[in-house]
Scaffold this active site. Structure first.
Site, PDB file in Angstrom:
ATOM      1  N   HIS A   1     -11.703   4.252  -0.614  1.00 20.44           N
ATOM      2  CA  HIS A   1     -12.046   3.507   0.442  1.00 20.44           C
ATOM      3  C   HIS A   1     -12.705   1.984   0.445  1.00 20.44           C
ATOM      4  O   HIS A   1     -12.968   1.617   0.824  1.00 20.44           O
ATOM      5  CB  HIS A   1     -12.757   3.882   1.376  1.00 20.44           C
ATOM      6  CG  HIS A   1     -11.907   5.474   2.636  1.00 20.44           C
ATOM      7  ND1 HIS A   1     -12.417   6.054   2.562  1.00 20.44           N
ATOM      8  CD2 HIS A   1     -10.881   5.353   2.566  1.00 20.44           C
ATOM      9  CE1 HIS A   1     -11.329   7.320   2.875  1.00 20.44           C
ATOM     10  NE2 HIS A   1     -10.304   6.314   3.800  1.00 20.44           N
TER      11      HIS A   1
ATOM     12  N   GLU B   1      -8.080  -3.254   5.384  1.00 25.77           N
ATOM     13  CA  GLU B   1      -7.361  -3.692   3.621  1.00 25.77           C
ATOM     14  C   GLU B   1      -6.839  -4.897   3.063  1.00 25.77           C
ATOM     15  O   GLU B   1      -7.135  -5.660   1.935  1.00 25.77           O
ATOM     16  CB  GLU B   1      -7.152  -2.477   3.266  1.00 25.77           C
ATOM     17  CG  GLU B   1      -8.418  -1.167   3.475  1.00 25.77           C
ATOM     18  CD  GLU B   1      -7.499   0.247   4.481  1.00 25.77           C
ATOM     19  OE1 GLU B   1      -7.071   0.771   5.174  1.00 25.77           O
ATOM     20  OE2 GLU B   1      -8.309   1.190   3.323  1.00 25.77           O
TER      21      GLU B   1
ATOM     22  N   ARG C   1      -2.208  -1.765  -3.080  1.00 26.17           N
ATOM     23  CA  ARG C   1      -3.367  -0.739  -3.868  1.00 26.17           C
ATOM     24  C   ARG C   1      -3.524   0.220  -4.381  1.00 26.17           C
ATOM     25  O   ARG C   1      -1.999   0.675  -5.046  1.00 26.17           O
ATOM     26  CB  ARG C   1      -3.648  -0.167  -2.506  1.00 26.17           C
ATOM     27  CG  ARG C   1      -4.471   0.876  -2.067  1.00 26.17           C
ATOM     28  CD  ARG C   1      -5.038   0.681  -0.348  1.00 26.17           C
ATOM     29  NE  ARG C   1      -6.151   2.128  -0.139  1.00 26.17           N
ATOM     30  CZ  ARG C   1      -6.149   2.505   0.987  1.00 26.17           C
ATOM     31  NH1 ARG C   1      -5.840   2.598   1.784  1.00 26.17           N
ATOM     32  NH2 ARG C   1      -7.510   3.140   0.761  1.00 26.17           N
TER      33      ARG C   1
ATOM     34  N   ASN D   1       0.624  -1.225  -0.230  1.00 24.96           N
ATOM     35  CA  ASN D   1      -0.742   0.150  -0.160  1.00 24.96           C
ATOM     36  C   ASN D   1       0.812   1.176   0.526  1.00 24.96           C
ATOM     37  O   ASN D   1       1.151   1.777   1.225  1.00 24.96           O
ATOM     38  CB  ASN D   1      -0.813  -0.480   1.606  1.00 24.96           C
ATOM     39  CG  ASN D   1      -1.920   0.652   1.406  1.00 24.96           C
ATOM     40  OD1 ASN D   1      -1.650   2.045   0.825  1.00 24.96           O
ATOM     41  ND2 ASN D   1      -2.549   0.550   2.686  1.00 24.96           N
TER      42      ASN D   1
ATOM     43  N   ARG E   1      -8.241  17.372   5.178  1.00 25.87           N
ATOM     44  CA  ARG E   1      -8.340  17.691   3.950  1.00 25.87           C
ATOM     45  C   ARG E   1      -9.794  18.331   3.961  1.00 25.87           C
ATOM     46  O   ARG E   1     -10.777  17.922   5.112  1.00 25.87           O
ATOM     47  CB  ARG E   1      -8.833  16.758   2.766  1.00 25.87           C
ATOM     48  CG  ARG E   1      -7.600  15.831   1.306  1.00 25.87           C
ATOM     49  CD  ARG E   1      -8.016  14.588   1.457  1.00 25.87           C
ATOM     50  NE  ARG E   1      -7.240  13.540   2.078  1.00 25.87           N
ATOM     51  CZ  ARG E   1      -7.597  12.116   1.746  1.00 25.87           C
ATOM     52  NH1 ARG E   1      -8.282  11.710   0.571  1.00 25.87           N
ATOM     53  NH2 ARG E   1      -6.891  11.188   2.723  1.00 25.87           N
TER      54      ARG E   1
END
Ligand code: ADP
Length: 390
Positions: free
Chosen positions: A178, A374, A90, A10, A238
């Site tokens: 996501h 994940e 990923r 990732n 963000r």
């Protein structure tokens, strides 16, 4: 002859997180870790965790190839005598074409490079890491797992903006992100609560990046994130949802250019911008600065607003699931999100909430805390590709 291992990667701009699994019916975790501070100006570190033991060492690495060399340097600890048979990556953006895990051939990598303008802060690093991994593990199957793929079941109204059609046709759409986290949670609910998995579920992935996903019958029907991973909830740095008129104002009246606005929206806003203190929720919760309180208030307010909207889209709600670093660990955020939500069927047991218990609800709607994984989603995808290949 030793058995095979699966590596998941990732890659971020300055980090590479990894996990190593033994290939099998359900991949079994052997080790995990990350290379962090991957930049020429910082001391890069390799962190390896295995069986409760954690090692941190300083390394020399400036790029993703250097990070992988460092990981390979610990091959004895990470892989034992096993061969790395497959690598799962990923990849943040799969556009409209890539709706499932896909083998990374040169042609596929070329197509994914064309999506870099859609995710300039993530996609180039993801693909640099792919190329470094192909060089490091030339005999392994390399599989891309996309953060956008889980959302490709959105109906048109959740995929589009009200712009002239040519923009939609060009790919200016609400992709949602996501997806690996949501896929894991959906698979976990399908495994443990098959009845609930057929119902109306809102998943709140609350970490440094934060979004929510409306799921019906195991499929995504809406996401708070849109064309980029900026939209929706405020995040660590963000901004989340913003009136596009604000950006026009900044350009026209403050002479800000695209790079300055991107820096503001991606790196200086969210919890960090509002609090003026930090992007880190745990630190904000411990602060008695009123701006920290207001940043948390805004975060909670937006989650509650989206929860109401998603419940309307779903035609009701059967479960609200919290995940991600904040969702899994912050009893305060969960309590504040759920406060006064009895009208929706949501009520929370204080003690279970404080314990981060799996079930914290006492009302008609299940309220759950489910840690995400994940890496396991990627390892499963690689395992499926490997078993399909033999
Ligand atoms: P990323 O999106 O980078 O994977 P994580 O999912 O690890 O991020 O979430 C990081 C966030 O979780 C940080 O804001 C951190 O402060 C927050 N967090 C972790 N543990 C707690 C806790 N016990 N209480 C409140 N916030 C927490």
């Amino acid at each position: 002859m030793s058995d095979a291992a699966i590596l998941t990667l990732n890659a971020g701009s300055s980090s590479v997180k990894f996990a190593v699994y033994a290939q099998g019916d359900g991949p079994a975790l052997r080790a995990s870790g990350q290379v962090e501070n991957l930049s020429p100006t910082q001391q890069t570190r390799l962190i390896v965790e295995r069986g409760g033991d954690k090692q941190v060492v300083g390394i020399e690495a400036n790029d993703h190839a250097g990070a992988l060399s460092a990981i390979l340097g610990r091959a004895d600890v990470l892989f034992g005598g096993s061969t790395v048979a497959g690598v799962g990556h990923r990849v943040v953006h799969g556009g409209t074409d890539f709706v499932a895990p896909t083998e990374l051939t040169p042609e596929v990598i070329g197509k994914l490079r064309t999506l870099e303008p859609l995710a300039p802060l993530h996609q180039p690093h993801n693909l640099d890491c792919v190329e470094a991994a192909i060089a490091a593990f030339p005999d392994a199957v390399q599989i891309a797992c996309f953060d956008t793929a889980f959302h490709r079941t959105h109906p048109f109204v959740n995929d589009t903006f009200a712009l002239p059609r040519k923009w939609f046709d060009e790919g200016v759409r609400r992709y949602g992100f996501h997806g690996l986290s949501y896929e894991y949670i959906a698979s976990e609910i399908a495994r443990t609560e098959p009845d609930l998995a057929r119902g109306r579920v809102v998943i709140a992935h609350l970490g440094n990046g934060a979004s929510m996903c409306a799921v019906r019958d195991g499929l995504s029907v809406g996401s708070t994130m849109g064309f980029t991973a900026l939209d929706g909830l405020p995040m660590g740095t963000r901004c989340g949802q913003i009136d596009p008129g604000v950006l026009l104002y900044m350009m026209q009246h403050h002479g800000m250019d695209a790079d300055q606005i991107a820096n503001l929206l991606y790196r200086e806003s969210g919890l960090k911008g509002l609090s003026g203190l930090t992007h880190d929720m745990r630190t904000l919760e411990q602060s008695d600065d009123p701006h920290a309180r207001e940043a948390i208030d805004y975060f909670v307010f937006r989650i509650r607003r989206e929860l109401g909207g998603m419940s309307a889209v779903l035609g009701g709600l059967d479960a609200l699931i919290f995940t991600g670093g904040i969702g899994e660990n912050s009893a305060r955020i969960r309590r504040e999100v759920c406060a006064g939500m009895e009208w929706l069927g949501i009520a929370v047991d204080e003690d279970n909430n404080a314990d981060n218990a799996r079930d914290i609800g006492t009302g008609r709607v299940r309220v759950m805390v489910v840690p995400t994984n994940e890496e396991l989603v990627m390892a499963r995808a690689v395992g499926a590709a490997l078993s399909g290949a033999h």
